[in-house]
Design an enzyme around this catalytic site. Structure first.
Site, PDB file in Angstrom:
ATOM      1  N   SER A 252       6.217   3.022   5.652  1.00 39.40           N
ATOM      2  CA  SER A 252       6.424   4.280   6.349  1.00 39.40           C
ATOM      3  C   SER A 252       7.678   4.170   7.189  1.00 39.40           C
ATOM      4  O   SER A 252       8.293   3.115   7.279  1.00 39.40           O
ATOM      5  CB  SER A 252       5.229   4.588   7.245  1.00 39.40           C
ATOM      6  N   LYS A 253       8.002   5.274   7.780  1.00 42.98           N
ATOM      7  CA  LYS A 253       9.211   5.360   8.594  1.00 42.98           C
ATOM      8  C   LYS A 253       9.241   4.236   9.653  1.00 42.98           C
ATOM      9  O   LYS A 253      10.299   3.748  10.020  1.00 42.98           O
ATOM     10  CB  LYS A 253       9.231   6.746   9.261  1.00 42.98           C
TER      11      LYS A 253
END
Ligand code: GLU
Length: 487
Positions: A252-253
């Site tokens: 994820s980010k």
């Protein structure tokens, strides 16, 4: 007919690492087999799709040098290559399925479907469509039509069938048709759903291999059933594993950048990204870990694609990128590094002299082996562009307190004045001479000089720092340091 593969992104955002990997594996498989690589756009999510995203995805592919033979912006015999331009074709296939009884209109409203869902959940069953509209007579349909209900089209899932998928990565995967309720293939606005449109696209484009992310494995039986209903054979499937972070979670980010172009912005080299993502799930047979795109195209094979999840390790990417940085020309690196220093207001466009240009290349030469990506030049440029006085702190300040320091700096000043060339080579000699003349270990000479000139304990080699600073700056920094920090 040769191998035909495709990359079919949904243009709802930038190209992510996972998407780039799918594109790359398809590209490599096509190259390896002298086949055709197609890029098309799955833009039926009208709300989330945009031409801008499509443009960004294509730009990212081009940056990575993943070229397509057929598809958007390139054209070809099987176009158009955007789903929204192919609606008439989906309509034809919908009619085929309706006429053969493999599909039917469903008039259930959202509320009715939700009630059914809740009832199944309450009974502990998997929510699915139970086929209320499966056997509507034409009279019943006519009544529902008068209620101005807008129907969807559902696929009639055969009962009691085991659906086998011979996956090139995962082996024989079996799904039971009974777990799959009749699914929507055309929404009430006439737009086909993914599972249907993808089949029409793959079959009309003569796709031989579908190589895509594991998240689509559960869609595959739905697609296979449509092939069967149309009397077509399905392409060969290869589902590549998820990409996890180093903790084993979903990428994820938070794990860093997931969009390919974020890496471009940070100054990663496209050949490094390609090399890195090739290793996310595929492994070469030997020890070698560095591969160019062309080399990959020679050795890539689906049987060396792993079933276990790939791990995105930024350290590995940095290591690979550092390797390609060392291979790149200084001119190329300087060009890629420039925007990063310009961000700091240094060497602004239009005001650069040839001399400054040359200086910047020498600067890159001094530091390129110390960086993992080009934005890191910012950590080095301040040695030369930072304002005076420098502000040594902590350990660096301690260094200046050494009792030998006044003598070291005084001798250094003398030597610098005498050194006409002030090149890397002459500076190296000069520093060595100092240790001899002062009868001091290298550390006691180099460290105070380094701190006096840069304010820091670490940085580029001193024999690079001094010529890059130039005589005037060196003398100025010496004087300021002596005034402020020496008694
Ligand atoms: N549009 C789908 C995606 O971006 C492609 C799925 C496929 O390749 O069939 O994941």
């Amino acid at each position: 007919m040769g191998i035909r593969v495709r990359f079919a992104p949904s243009p709802t955002g930038p190209l992510h690492i996972g998407g780039a990997r799918s594109a790359l594996f398809n590209y490599l498989w096509a190259r390896r087999n002298k086949g055709t690589f197609i890029v098309r756009s799955e833009d039926t999510d009208l709300e989330r799709s945009s031409r801008e995203s499509e443009h960004n995805i294509l730009e990212a592919l081009r940056w990575l040098n993943i070229q397509w033979d057929e598809g958007i912006e390139v054209g070809g015999e099987h176009g158009p290559y955007r789903q929204t331009d192919r609606l008439a074709l989906y309509q034809d296939y919908t009619n085929k399925l309706l006429n053969s009884g493999h599909a039917y209109y469903c008039y259930c409203t959202e509320e009715e479907l939700e009630q059914e869902r809740q009832a199944l959940i309450a009974k502990g069953e998997t929510p699915r469509y139970l086929g209320k509209c499966r056997h509507l007579t034409s009279e019943q349909r006519a009544v529902l039509e008068t209620e101005a209900r807008k129907p969807v089209v559902r696929f009639r899932v055969p009962e009691g069938q085991a659906i086998h998928i011979e996956d090139q990565v995962r082996g024989d995967v079996v799904f039971e048709s009974d777990g799959i309720g009749d699914y929507v293939i055309v929404k009430s606005d006439g737009i086909p759903t993914y599972n249907f449109a993808v089949v029409v696209d793959d079959t009309t484009m003569n796709i031989t291999h579908v190589i895509r992310g594991e998240e689509h494995l559960s869609n595959t039986p739905r697609q296979v059933l449509i092939y069967q209903a149309l009397g077509l054979s399905a392409p060969t499937f290869a589902h590549i594993s998820l990409i996890l972070n180093t903790e084993g979670g979903k990428m994820s980010k938070r794990d860093g950048d997931t969009a390919v172009m974020d890496y471009q912005k940070k100054g990663y080299l496209p050949e490094a990204i390609v090399n890195f993502i090739a290793l996310l799930g595929w492994a070469p047979s030997g020890e070698e870990e560095f591969y160019t795109l062309d080399e990959l195209a020679e050795v890539f094979s689906l049987d060396r694609v792993s079933k276990s999840p790939a791990v995105f390790d930024i350290q590995k990417l940095n290591y690979i990128n550092a390797h390609y940085i060392k291979e790149a020309s200084l001119e190329r690196l300087a060009e890629l590094a420039l925007p990063h220093v310009q961000e700091m207001g240094i060497l602004p466009p239009g005001e650069r002299s040839a001399e400054q240009q040359q200086w910047f290349i020498s600067f890159i030469e001094a530091i390129f082996e110390k960086i993992a990506y080009l934005a890191e030049v910012k950590d080095f440029i301040h040695y030369f562009y930072g304002g005076v006085p420098l502000k040594p702190e902590g350990e660096a300040l301690e260094v200046l307190r050494g009792e030998q320091v006044p003598a070291v700096l005084a001798l250094f000043r003398e030597k610098i004045r005498e050194d006409e060339l002030l090149s890397g080579t002459t500076v190296k000699v000069l520093l060595k001479q100092m240790t001899k003349e002062l009868k001091l270990g290298g550390k006691f000479v180099y460290m105070p000089v380094r701190v006096a000139l840069t304010g820091q304990m670490h940085g580029p080699e001193l024999y690079d720092v001094i010529p890059l600073l130039g005589r005037e700056n060196v003398l100025e920094r010496l004087e300021v340091t002596e005034k402020r920090y020496l008694k």
